[in-house]
Design an enzyme around this catalytic site. Structure first.
Site, PDB file in Angstrom:
ATOM      1  N   ASP A  66      68.499   7.265 -46.727  1.00  0.00           N
ATOM      2  CA  ASP A  66      69.049   8.608 -46.540  1.00  0.00           C
ATOM      3  C   ASP A  66      70.565   8.572 -46.427  1.00  0.00           C
ATOM      4  O   ASP A  66      71.165   7.490 -46.380  1.00  0.00           O
ATOM      5  CB  ASP A  66      68.411   9.274 -45.305  1.00  0.00           C
ATOM      6  CG  ASP A  66      68.358   8.354 -44.077  1.00  0.00           C
ATOM      7  OD1 ASP A  66      68.971   7.287 -44.114  1.00  0.00           O
ATOM      8  OD2 ASP A  66      67.696   8.720 -43.098  1.00  0.00           O
TER       9      ASP A  66
ATOM     10  N   ASP B  92      61.754  12.452 -32.443  1.00  0.00           N
ATOM     11  CA  ASP B  92      60.865  13.564 -32.827  1.00  0.00           C
ATOM     12  C   ASP B  92      59.874  13.150 -33.919  1.00  0.00           C
ATOM     13  O   ASP B  92      59.230  13.994 -34.533  1.00  0.00           O
ATOM     14  CB  ASP B  92      61.676  14.791 -33.282  1.00  0.00           C
ATOM     15  CG  ASP B  92      62.513  14.528 -34.534  1.00  0.00           C
ATOM     16  OD1 ASP B  92      62.483  13.390 -35.057  1.00  0.00           O
ATOM     17  OD2 ASP B  92      63.180  15.471 -34.998  1.00  0.00           O
TER      18      ASP B  92
ATOM     19  N   HIS C   3      60.582  11.566 -36.769  1.00  0.00           N
ATOM     20  CA  HIS C   3      61.036  11.536 -38.162  1.00  0.00           C
ATOM     21  C   HIS C   3      61.143  10.103 -38.659  1.00  0.00           C
ATOM     22  O   HIS C   3      61.396   9.176 -37.884  1.00  0.00           O
ATOM     23  CB  HIS C   3      62.353  12.311 -38.367  1.00  0.00           C
ATOM     24  CG  HIS C   3      63.591  11.702 -37.811  1.00  0.00           C
ATOM     25  ND1 HIS C   3      64.341  12.289 -36.815  1.00  0.00           N
ATOM     26  CD2 HIS C   3      64.261  10.575 -38.147  1.00  0.00           C
ATOM     27  CE1 HIS C   3      65.402  11.554 -36.561  1.00  0.00           C
ATOM     28  NE2 HIS C   3      65.373  10.493 -37.348  1.00  0.00           N
TER      29      HIS C   3
ATOM     30  N   GLU D   5      62.295  15.475 -41.076  1.00  0.00           N
ATOM     31  CA  GLU D   5      62.108  16.102 -39.771  1.00  0.00           C
ATOM     32  C   GLU D   5      60.719  16.755 -39.680  1.00  0.00           C
ATOM     33  O   GLU D   5      60.045  16.935 -40.705  1.00  0.00           O
ATOM     34  CB  GLU D   5      63.200  17.151 -39.568  1.00  0.00           C
ATOM     35  CG  GLU D   5      64.616  16.577 -39.503  1.00  0.00           C
ATOM     36  CD  GLU D   5      64.927  15.909 -38.155  1.00  0.00           C
ATOM     37  OE1 GLU D   5      64.019  15.345 -37.516  1.00  0.00           O
ATOM     38  OE2 GLU D   5      66.102  15.951 -37.756  1.00  0.00           O
TER      39      GLU D   5
END
Ligand code: GLP
Length: 261
Positions: free
Chosen positions: A67, A136, A138, A143
């Site tokens: 990413d 979270d 990811h 996400e």
């Protein structure tokens, strides 16, 4: 999914480095998937050490980043292409142009994402993908709510991820970009072997969901349950909420050394 729990992050990093070393011996022109964030740093240190000892060479290997932030200038120290250069690429012997990342500065971001997908496919696909996990749940920057079949695309970061990553931007959450380019969950799933590292109590819930939760876009890492070859390397903190921890420990302890990950 194989879960390895160890007190020592160095032991876990060694296991991941062993898997990379075994791959490069078997296939010197292997395609590696590289992650940024703090979790893989001990692995990169170990790979650099083994390279300095003459044990491994990346001269014929290629690599793809997961990413990238959108809009960070080329010389920004937290641009992921710059981070991976600093943490790994400059310390080993990759050929020039062998390491690729999504182009977060492109004028046409969707076209850059499509080009990135094409480049991964043209390489023959990723052999071994190193992964971290966000608090979270990811992976890369997928996400909660990400399509489990997603491909490389633009995503918007949650406030939680921007706060988690503010430590890389001098603690200033406003300096963390809102937008990123990320390989999709469908892209990541195509890598042949996934090696995920997590440490610390803050990751315990995300790790519990990843390994033991129902597959759900709310916890994007749970898609890894559909992959046939995933190694999850955890310290005691990150393993703190696993219901079947005694079983994972027993399974690993009785696995013959020669099998590796
Ligand atoms: C970042 C990265 C992920 C990484 C995750 C966890 O946002 N995009 O690839 O796995 O967050 O980071 P860390 O390892 O620093 O906890």
């Amino acid at each position: 999914m194989e879960v390895v729990i160890d007190r020592s992050v160095e032991v876990l990093a060694n296991l991941a480095a062993d898997a990379v070393e075994a791959l490069l011996r078997r296939r010197p022109d292997a395609v590696l998937g590289l992650a940024t964030g703090s979790s893989p740093l001990a692995v990169y240190d170990e790979l650099a050490r083994r390279h300095a000892q003459g044990r491994i060479s990346f001269a014929r290997a290629r690599a793809f980043l997961l990413d990238e932030y959108v809009g960070l200038p080329a010389d920004h120290p937290e641009r992921y292409r710059t981070v991976i250069e600093r943490e790994l690429v400059s310390r080993v012997d990759f050929a020039t142009d062998a390491v690729h990342g999504p182009d977060g500065s492109a004028d046409d971001l969707p076209a850059a994402c499509a080009r990135y997908e094409e480049a991964i496919a043209a390489s023959g696909g990723v052999d071994l993908q190193i992964l971290g996990i966000g608090t979270d749940g990811h992976v890369a920057f997928n996400e909660p709510g990400s399509s489990l079949a997603s491909r490389t695309r633009v995503k918007t970061l949650t406030d939680q991820t921007r706060q988690d990553n503010a430590r890389f931007f001098g603690g200033d959450v406003e300096a963390v970009p809102h937008h990123v380019l990320t390989q999709g969950l469908g892209t990541i799933r195509e890598a042949r072997h996934l090696v995920l590292l997590a440490s610390g109590r803050a990751k315990a819930e995300a790790v519990h969901q990843l390994v033991e939760g129902p597959v759900s876009a709310m916890w994007p890492a749970t898609v890894l349950q559909h992959h046939p070859h995933v190694s999850v390397l955890l310290d005691e903190g990150a393993a703190g909420r696993l219901q079947l921890a005694p079983y994972y420990r027993q399974t690993w302890a009785s696995k013959p050394d020669w099998q590796g990950l």
